[in-house]
Design a protein around this motif. Structure first.
Motif, PDB file in Angstrom:
ATOM      1  N   GLY A 275      44.254  40.531  37.388  1.00  0.00           N
ATOM      2  CA  GLY A 275      45.353  40.795  36.460  1.00  0.00           C
ATOM      3  C   GLY A 275      46.454  41.612  37.015  1.00  0.00           C
ATOM      4  N   MET A 276      46.222  42.652  37.685  1.00  0.00           N
ATOM      5  CA  MET A 276      47.171  43.702  38.317  1.00  0.00           C
ATOM      6  C   MET A 276      47.772  42.913  39.583  1.00  0.00           C
ATOM      7  SD  MET A 276      47.752  46.251  36.596  1.00  0.00           S
ATOM      8  CE  MET A 276      48.537  47.175  37.769  1.00  0.00           C
TER       9      MET A 276
ATOM     10  N   GLY B  73      36.596  46.717  24.116  1.00  0.00           N
ATOM     11  CA  GLY B  73      37.446  48.094  24.502  1.00  0.00           C
ATOM     12  C   GLY B  73      37.856  48.066  25.720  1.00  0.00           C
ATOM     13  N   PHE B  74      37.169  47.922  26.710  1.00  0.00           N
ATOM     14  CA  PHE B  74      37.636  48.061  27.938  1.00  0.00           C
ATOM     15  C   PHE B  74      38.553  46.922  28.397  1.00  0.00           C
ATOM     16  CE2 PHE B  74      33.955  50.817  28.428  1.00  0.00           C
ATOM     17  CZ  PHE B  74      34.391  51.845  29.247  1.00  0.00           C
ATOM     18  N   LEU B  75      38.279  45.696  27.805  1.00  0.00           N
ATOM     19  CA  LEU B  75      39.015  44.507  28.025  1.00  0.00           C
ATOM     20  C   LEU B  75      40.370  44.764  27.467  1.00  0.00           C
ATOM     21  CD1 LEU B  75      39.469  41.550  29.008  1.00  0.00           C
ATOM     22  CD2 LEU B  75      38.826  40.747  26.647  1.00  0.00           C
TER      23      LEU B  75
ATOM     24  N   PHE C 275      51.292  35.769  32.496  1.00  0.00           N
ATOM     25  CA  PHE C 275      50.215  35.634  33.519  1.00  0.00           C
ATOM     26  C   PHE C 275      49.206  36.469  33.719  1.00  0.00           C
ATOM     27  CE2 PHE C 275      53.411  32.017  34.586  1.00  0.00           C
ATOM     28  CZ  PHE C 275      52.744  30.999  33.987  1.00  0.00           C
ATOM     29  N   ALA C 276      49.756  37.791  34.037  1.00  0.00           N
ATOM     30  CA  ALA C 276      48.725  38.759  34.134  1.00  0.00           C
ATOM     31  C   ALA C 276      47.488  38.991  33.024  1.00  0.00           C
ATOM     32  CB  ALA C 276      49.322  39.992  34.353  1.00  0.00           C
ATOM     33  N   PRO C 277      47.821  38.929  31.832  1.00  0.00           N
ATOM     34  CA  PRO C 277      46.863  39.106  30.736  1.00  0.00           C
ATOM     35  C   PRO C 277      45.978  37.736  30.844  1.00  0.00           C
ATOM     36  CG  PRO C 277      48.703  38.907  29.537  1.00  0.00           C
ATOM     37  CD  PRO C 277      49.396  39.135  31.223  1.00  0.00           C
ATOM     38  N   ALA C 278      46.648  36.707  30.960  1.00  0.00           N
ATOM     39  CA  ALA C 278      45.978  35.465  31.032  1.00  0.00           C
ATOM     40  C   ALA C 278      44.803  35.309  32.218  1.00  0.00           C
ATOM     41  CB  ALA C 278      46.584  34.038  31.480  1.00  0.00           C
ATOM     42  N   ALA C 279      44.975  35.900  33.193  1.00  0.00           N
ATOM     43  CA  ALA C 279      44.222  36.118  34.790  1.00  0.00           C
ATOM     44  C   ALA C 279      43.066  37.033  33.915  1.00  0.00           C
ATOM     45  CB  ALA C 279      44.926  36.496  35.894  1.00  0.00           C
ATOM     46  N   VAL C 280      43.451  38.152  33.455  1.00  0.00           N
ATOM     47  CA  VAL C 280      42.335  39.110  32.958  1.00  0.00           C
ATOM     48  C   VAL C 280      41.350  38.611  32.035  1.00  0.00           C
ATOM     49  CG1 VAL C 280      41.648  41.271  31.703  1.00  0.00           C
ATOM     50  CG2 VAL C 280      43.799  41.181  33.116  1.00  0.00           C
TER      51      VAL C 280
END
Length: 255
Positions: free
Chosen positions: A236-237, A179-181, A215-220
């Motif tokens: 990610g941010m 959920g937090f992810l 790339f941001a969600p990939a980093a998260v």
């Protein structure tokens, strides 16, 4: 740091989620939408404080099954306290054990409505994005009102079925982490690009925005699953904001 990251994930996730935006857009007038937002803002703090106090009280007077098993495994005495199957049972247990029957029924009924409303709202948001932004581009037949309605209904059904299967298969703790992810993924993907689209329209080259979105969600996800140092959302941010800033340094060519 984990709790702080979860807090930021929740804030950015709410700001970036289709469901909450649709709730505002559904207001009959701008004035009604504004009043609804302000009413929610005033209600959240007292409800949050009440939830925190309830959680602290349950923390002092109950154990979870995992905690009892961990104490027994290391040879320590398990306190003579009621045992809950998981932390998901904290609020129902508090309502049934410590509230008058009428109030307990109100709380449990509210939880039921929240689950149904949350599932309905999130599935509608996903279906709206998939149908309007993806399906209609590849299947022109869906451009008719009847075709769009059918595609939306089928998508909602598929999303809810998949969610039900995952909730049965995945352990409760992992489901809560997901959920937090999901909030972190939404915040990393949407927040910075959406802010740039609103405040810096036409001043950032689209390729950099697309790179930030990919790339941001990939980093998260990498930070979460590989347990990299630092909060995954902040990573990610950083990638998302960095991509947008690079796009600002290399603006699109004027036509």
């Amino acid at each position: 740091m984990k709790d702080l990251g979860s807090c930021v994930s929740l804030l950015l996730g709410v700001l970036s989620t289709q469901t909450y935006a649709q709730a505002v857009w559904s207001g009959r007038t701008d004035s009604d939408a504004r009043k609804g937002v302000l009413l929610s803002a005033f209600l959240i703090p007292p409800l949050g404080i009440a939830g925190v106090l309830m959680g602290l009280s349950m923390r002092a007077h109950y154990l979870t099954a995992a905690e009892a098993a961990a104490l027994a495994a290391v040879g320590q005495a398990v306190p003579d306290l009621p045992v809950l199957a998981s932390t998901l049972h904290v609020m129902p247990a508090f309502a049934m054990d410590h509230l008058p029957p009428i109030l307990a029924g109100v709380v449990l009924g509210t939880l039921l409505i929240t689950v149904i409303g949350g599932g309905a709202g999130l599935s509608l948001g996903m279906a709206t994005i998939l149908v309007k932004d993806i399906y209609k581009r590849f299947w022109p037949r869906l451009c008719t009102p009847a075709g769009e309605l059918l595609a939306t209904r089928l998508t909602i059904a598929v999303v809810l079925i998949v969610a039900a299967v995952l909730s049965i298969v995945i352990p409760n703790k992992t489901l809560n982490d997901f959920g937090f992810l999901s909030m972190a993924l939404r915040g990393a993907v949407v927040f910075a690009p959406m802010t740039c689209a609103l405040a810096l329209k036409g001043r950032i080259r689209s390729g950099f925005i697309l790179a930030a979105i990919v790339f941001a969600p990939a980093a998260v996800a990498a930070g979460h699953f590989f347990e990299l140092p630092g909060d995954p959302l902040l990573t990610g941010m950083g990638v998302s904001v960095g991509g947008c800033l690079l796009g600002l340094l290399f603006p699109p060519h004027k036509r």
